[in-house]
Design a protein around this motif. Structure first.
Motif, PDB file in Angstrom:
ATOM      1  N   ASN A  48       0.845  -1.202   0.000  1.00  0.00           N
ATOM      2  CA  ASN A  48       0.000   0.000   0.000  1.00  0.00           C
ATOM      3  C   ASN A  48       0.876   1.247   0.000  1.00  0.00           C
ATOM      4  N   PRO A  49       1.523   1.565  -1.133  1.00  0.00           N
ATOM      5  CA  PRO A  49       2.380   2.748  -1.160  1.00  0.00           C
ATOM      6  C   PRO A  49       1.567   4.024  -0.967  1.00  0.00           C
ATOM      7  N   PRO A  50       2.221   5.109  -0.617  1.00  0.00           N
ATOM      8  CA  PRO A  50       1.507   6.383  -0.449  1.00  0.00           C
ATOM      9  C   PRO A  50       0.712   6.722  -1.717  1.00  0.00           C
ATOM     10  N   LYS A  51      -0.450   7.279  -1.492  1.00  0.00           N
ATOM     11  CA  LYS A  51      -1.351   7.582  -2.611  1.00  0.00           C
ATOM     12  C   LYS A  51      -1.761   9.052  -2.538  1.00  0.00           C
ATOM     13  N   LEU A  52      -1.616   9.728  -3.659  1.00  0.00           N
ATOM     14  CA  LEU A  52      -2.032  11.121  -3.737  1.00  0.00           C
ATOM     15  C   LEU A  52      -3.503  11.175  -4.129  1.00  0.00           C
ATOM     16  N   VAL A  53      -4.308  11.791  -3.289  1.00  0.00           N
ATOM     17  CA  VAL A  53      -5.726  12.008  -3.571  1.00  0.00           C
ATOM     18  C   VAL A  53      -5.877  13.493  -3.855  1.00  0.00           C
ATOM     19  N   GLN A  54      -6.141  13.812  -5.115  1.00  0.00           N
ATOM     20  CA  GLN A  54      -6.179  15.223  -5.496  1.00  0.00           C
ATOM     21  C   GLN A  54      -7.553  15.871  -5.316  1.00  0.00           C
ATOM     22  N   PHE A  55      -8.622  15.062  -5.410  1.00  0.00           N
ATOM     23  CA  PHE A  55      -9.972  15.630  -5.321  1.00  0.00           C
ATOM     24  C   PHE A  55     -10.825  14.800  -4.377  1.00  0.00           C
ATOM     25  N   ASN A  56     -11.739  15.458  -3.682  1.00  0.00           N
ATOM     26  CA  ASN A  56     -12.668  14.724  -2.829  1.00  0.00           C
ATOM     27  C   ASN A  56     -13.873  14.286  -3.660  1.00  0.00           C
ATOM     28  N   ALA A  57     -14.865  13.702  -3.021  1.00  0.00           N
ATOM     29  CA  ALA A  57     -16.047  13.169  -3.722  1.00  0.00           C
ATOM     30  C   ALA A  57     -16.853  14.248  -4.442  1.00  0.00           C
ATOM     31  N   TRP A  58     -16.692  15.508  -4.049  1.00  0.00           N
ATOM     32  CA  TRP A  58     -17.441  16.606  -4.660  1.00  0.00           C
ATOM     33  C   TRP A  58     -16.613  17.375  -5.695  1.00  0.00           C
ATOM     34  N   GLY A  59     -15.440  16.838  -6.028  1.00  0.00           N
ATOM     35  CA  GLY A  59     -14.602  17.459  -7.045  1.00  0.00           C
ATOM     36  C   GLY A  59     -13.766  18.623  -6.545  1.00  0.00           C
ATOM     37  N   GLN A  60     -13.736  18.830  -5.232  1.00  0.00           N
ATOM     38  CA  GLN A  60     -12.933  19.915  -4.671  1.00  0.00           C
ATOM     39  C   GLN A  60     -11.480  19.449  -4.511  1.00  0.00           C
ATOM     40  N   ARG A  61     -10.572  20.328  -4.856  1.00  0.00           N
ATOM     41  CA  ARG A  61      -9.145  20.013  -4.767  1.00  0.00           C
ATOM     42  C   ARG A  61      -8.733  19.882  -3.306  1.00  0.00           C
ATOM     43  N   MET A  62      -8.012  18.798  -2.980  1.00  0.00           N
ATOM     44  CA  MET A  62      -7.575  18.613  -1.601  1.00  0.00           C
ATOM     45  C   MET A  62      -6.101  18.219  -1.488  1.00  0.00           C
ATOM     46  N   ASP A  63      -5.515  17.602  -2.492  1.00  0.00           N
ATOM     47  CA  ASP A  63      -4.100  17.216  -2.498  1.00  0.00           C
ATOM     48  C   ASP A  63      -3.651  16.612  -1.164  1.00  0.00           C
ATOM     49  N   LYS A  64      -4.227  15.490  -0.849  1.00  0.00           N
ATOM     50  CA  LYS A  64      -3.922  14.788   0.395  1.00  0.00           C
ATOM     51  C   LYS A  64      -3.143  13.515   0.056  1.00  0.00           C
ATOM     52  N   ILE A  65      -2.147  13.206   0.865  1.00  0.00           N
ATOM     53  CA  ILE A  65      -1.402  11.960   0.691  1.00  0.00           C
ATOM     54  C   ILE A  65      -1.900  10.971   1.735  1.00  0.00           C
ATOM     55  N   GLU A  66      -2.399   9.837   1.265  1.00  0.00           N
ATOM     56  CA  GLU A  66      -2.874   8.780   2.161  1.00  0.00           C
ATOM     57  C   GLU A  66      -1.737   7.790   2.389  1.00  0.00           C
ATOM     58  N   LEU A  67      -1.456   7.531   3.665  1.00  0.00           N
ATOM     59  CA  LEU A  67      -0.392   6.612   4.044  1.00  0.00           C
ATOM     60  C   LEU A  67      -0.977   5.417   4.778  1.00  0.00           C
ATOM     61  N   SER A  68      -0.412   4.247   4.527  1.00  0.00           N
ATOM     62  CA  SER A  68      -0.861   3.041   5.224  1.00  0.00           C
ATOM     63  C   SER A  68      -0.303   3.029   6.648  1.00  0.00           C
ATOM     64  N   GLU A  69      -0.865   2.161   7.464  1.00  0.00           N
ATOM     65  CA  GLU A  69      -0.360   2.018   8.831  1.00  0.00           C
ATOM     66  C   GLU A  69       1.100   1.586   8.798  1.00  0.00           C
ATOM     67  N   GLY A  70       1.433   0.699   7.858  1.00  0.00           N
ATOM     68  CA  GLY A  70       2.816   0.243   7.736  1.00  0.00           C
ATOM     69  C   GLY A  70       3.771   1.386   7.470  1.00  0.00           C
ATOM     70  N   TRP A  71       3.363   2.305   6.609  1.00  0.00           N
ATOM     71  CA  TRP A  71       4.199   3.463   6.294  1.00  0.00           C
ATOM     72  C   TRP A  71       4.386   4.340   7.530  1.00  0.00           C
ATOM     73  N   ASN A  72       3.313   4.592   8.257  1.00  0.00           N
ATOM     74  CA  ASN A  72       3.395   5.409   9.468  1.00  0.00           C
ATOM     75  C   ASN A  72       4.249   4.745  10.540  1.00  0.00           C
ATOM     76  N   LYS A  73       4.148   3.432  10.649  1.00  0.00           N
ATOM     77  CA  LYS A  73       4.948   2.702  11.643  1.00  0.00           C
ATOM     78  C   LYS A  73       6.427   2.730  11.277  1.00  0.00           C
ATOM     79  N   GLN A  74       6.725   2.719   9.978  1.00  0.00           N
ATOM     80  CA  GLN A  74       8.125   2.836   9.542  1.00  0.00           C
ATOM     81  C   GLN A  74       8.695   4.182   9.986  1.00  0.00           C
ATOM     82  N   ALA A  75       7.928   5.248   9.779  1.00  0.00           N
ATOM     83  CA  ALA A  75       8.375   6.585  10.179  1.00  0.00           C
ATOM     84  C   ALA A  75       8.608   6.645  11.689  1.00  0.00           C
ATOM     85  N   GLU A  76       7.701   6.062  12.435  1.00  0.00           N
ATOM     86  CA  GLU A  76       7.818   6.036  13.897  1.00  0.00           C
ATOM     87  C   GLU A  76       9.067   5.261  14.320  1.00  0.00           C
TER      88      GLU A  76
END
Length: 127
Positions: A48-76
């Motif tokens: 589950n590599p980091p995923k860029l989510v550019q738009f929400n369900a209503w088409g509004q720009r949000m540019d959010k990066i979704e990280l898996s628990e594994g990714w967050n635990k690696q950082a920790e």
């Protein structure tokens, strides 16, 4: 670490006995950690590599990066173990960078793609 005779021999050639024993304690502990729960987090991060989510369900720009628990635990884990920061503290001795390289060498197989930003961070901090 205790089964990596090449790394141990290399460190023995470069370090005095007292320094080697200090490295042995740190790297043995790290070696135990990277083959345990961290490997599970690495698998999660790779699947589950980091995923860029550019738009929400209503088409509004949000540019959010979704990280898996594994990714967050690696950082920790990297932060808690001082994989990078250990080298840049003011109280470093002449072999601190060697210790960092040995830590990264042991950590990398369980990094789950986290090694790439880790390397870029180190490069930016070192220059």
């Amino acid at each position: 670490f205790l089964e990596d005779y090449a790394l141990q021999d290399y460190l023995k050639c470069l370090l005095q006995k007292e320094e080697y024993n200090h490295f042995l304690e740190i790297l043995s502990d790290l070696g135990d950690k990277v083959v345990g729960k961290l490997q599970e987090y690495a698998n999660q991060a790779e699947n589950n590599p980091p995923k860029l989510v550019q738009f929400n369900a209503w088409g509004q720009r949000m540019d959010k990066i979704e990280l898996s628990e594994g990714w967050n635990k690696q950082a920790e884990f990297v932060a808690n173990e001082g994989i990078l920061t250990h080298t840049y503290k003011n109280t470093i001795h002449k072999h601190q960078r060697l210790l960092q390289f040995a830590k990264i060498y042991l950590y990398s197989p369980s990094a789950g793609l986290y090694g790439c930003p880790l390397g870029m961070t180190d490069g930016a901090a070192f220059t």
